[in-house]
Design a protein around this motif. Structure first.
Motif, PDB file in Angstrom:
ATOM      1  N   GLY A 105       0.817  -1.209   0.000  1.00 59.61           N
ATOM      2  CA  GLY A 105       0.000   0.000   0.000  1.00 59.61           C
ATOM      3  C   GLY A 105       0.847   1.254   0.000  1.00 59.61           C
ATOM      4  N   GLU A 106       1.938   1.240   0.777  1.00 57.05           N
ATOM      5  CA  GLU A 106       2.837   2.385   0.825  1.00 57.05           C
ATOM      6  C   GLU A 106       3.498   2.611  -0.532  1.00 57.05           C
ATOM      7  OE1 GLU A 106       6.986   3.923   2.955  1.00 57.05           O
ATOM      8  OE2 GLU A 106       6.248   1.879   3.305  1.00 57.05           O
ATOM      9  N   LEU A 107       3.963   1.539  -1.148  1.00 58.49           N
ATOM     10  CA  LEU A 107       4.622   1.671  -2.454  1.00 58.49           C
ATOM     11  C   LEU A 107       3.663   2.268  -3.476  1.00 58.49           C
ATOM     12  CD1 LEU A 107       7.028   1.179  -4.346  1.00 58.49           C
ATOM     13  CD2 LEU A 107       6.113  -1.108  -4.758  1.00 58.49           C
ATOM     14  N   ARG A 108       2.461   1.727  -3.543  1.00 62.36           N
ATOM     15  CA  ARG A 108       1.479   2.242  -4.511  1.00 62.36           C
ATOM     16  C   ARG A 108       1.166   3.709  -4.251  1.00 62.36           C
ATOM     17  NH1 ARG A 108      -3.786  -1.003  -4.622  1.00 62.36           N
ATOM     18  NH2 ARG A 108      -4.149   0.356  -6.407  1.00 62.36           N
ATOM     19  N   ALA A 109       0.998   4.053  -2.981  1.00 62.82           N
ATOM     20  CA  ALA A 109       0.637   5.428  -2.630  1.00 62.82           C
ATOM     21  C   ALA A 109       1.740   6.408  -3.033  1.00 62.82           C
ATOM     22  CB  ALA A 109       0.368   5.523  -1.131  1.00 62.82           C
ATOM     23  N   ARG A 110       2.972   6.035  -2.780  1.00 60.82           N
ATOM     24  CA  ARG A 110       4.073   6.941  -3.117  1.00 60.82           C
ATOM     25  C   ARG A 110       4.252   7.065  -4.618  1.00 60.82           C
ATOM     26  NH1 ARG A 110       8.631   7.749   1.332  1.00 60.82           N
ATOM     27  NH2 ARG A 110       7.536   7.009   3.172  1.00 60.82           N
ATOM     28  N   HIS A 112       1.914   6.685  -6.900  1.00 63.97           N
ATOM     29  CA  HIS A 112       0.800   7.470  -7.422  1.00 63.97           C
ATOM     30  C   HIS A 112       0.956   8.946  -7.085  1.00 63.97           C
ATOM     31  CE1 HIS A 112      -1.928   3.649  -7.464  1.00 63.97           C
ATOM     32  NE2 HIS A 112      -0.974   3.635  -8.388  1.00 63.97           N
ATOM     33  N   ALA A 113       1.458   9.253  -5.876  1.00 64.26           N
ATOM     34  CA  ALA A 113       1.631  10.653  -5.485  1.00 64.26           C
ATOM     35  C   ALA A 113       2.615  11.364  -6.407  1.00 64.26           C
ATOM     36  CB  ALA A 113       2.114  10.730  -4.034  1.00 64.26           C
ATOM     37  N   HIS A 114       3.712  10.703  -6.725  1.00 62.76           N
ATOM     38  CA  HIS A 114       4.714  11.328  -7.595  1.00 62.76           C
ATOM     39  C   HIS A 114       4.213  11.437  -9.033  1.00 62.76           C
ATOM     40  CE1 HIS A 114       8.113  11.908  -4.888  1.00 62.76           C
ATOM     41  NE2 HIS A 114       7.752  10.786  -4.297  1.00 62.76           N
TER      42      HIS A 114
END
Length: 219
Positions: A105-110, A112-114
């Motif tokens: 979840g953290e990897l996907r979120a970061r 997507h944010a970038h």
């Protein structure tokens, strides 16, 4: 479609990243070492996920080498959590630092944010054949060093780089760069290109190629 490059010497992590981000509709290419990555292909990617501790050329060294030619976000993946390591990573041009082990979840979120940030920011950087153009400032850099070009030399470089691989005659270059109302003529193009080559040769770069009997192109 977003194209992401992941470099990590752990094949299990590469499989995880590939499967996870492909589910989000991204194209993901992977490599287990930096040596397996063709430098000319780096500008094709919208993001690079880069492990730090790898055999051969490590992530820090690779980031430093490619930052001048790559405009996309670079996210480090690493087990090194010391503050000095993190500061070093950002100093080399990284956009984020994801420590291992990380959650999906953290990897996907970061990621997507970038990517969202990249979509909001209007790019003013062009990278071609080891040369980085700041299109807003009308400046050229090689290995983070600004190259002193005249206004005309810069304009010719930018035109050829934006149309990389396409051959233009001296007349076509002159008309596209200076217009029909230019105060000189196409014969000056060859002299400008001679000066451009001399300034870039200091860095062992020769991106402007002569196509005999036709004209010039940026390779």
């Amino acid at each position: 479609m977003v194209k992401i490059l992941a470099i990590d010497d752990d094949p299990d992590i590469l499989v995880l990243i590939k499967n996870l981000l492909r589910k989000d509709g991204h194209t993901v290419m992977v490599a287990e070492t930096t040596e397996k990555v063709e430098q000319d292909s780096l500008t094709d990617y919208d993001m690079i996920l880069l492990d730090v501790m790898m055999p051969g050329i490590d992530g820090f060294t690779f980031c430093r080498r490619i930052r001048s030619i790559v405009d996309c976000p670079i996210l480090f993946l690493t087990a090194k959590t010391l503050e000095t390591d993190i500061i070093n990573g950002f100093g080399l041009g990284a956009d984020d630092y994801i420590t291992k082990p990380f959650g999906t979840g953290e990897l996907r979120a970061r990621v997507h944010a970038h990517l969202r940030r990249e979509q909001r920011v209007k790019h003013s950087i062009l990278c071609a054949s080891g040369v980085r153009f700041d299109l807003s400032a009308k400046e050229v850099y090689v290995e983070n060093k600004r190259i002193s070009l005249t206004k005309s030399e810069y304009a010719i470089c930018e035109f050829l780089a934006k149309n990389r691989g396409q051959v233009f005659s001296k007349d076509q270059i002159y008309e596209n760069v200076f217009g029909f109302d230019g105060e000189s003529d196409s014969s000056t193009v060859a002299e400008h290109i001679k000066n451009i080559r001399a300034k870039l040769s200091v860095f062992s770069l020769s991106p402007v190629s002569t196509v005999w009997g036709i004209g010039y192109k940026w390779i």
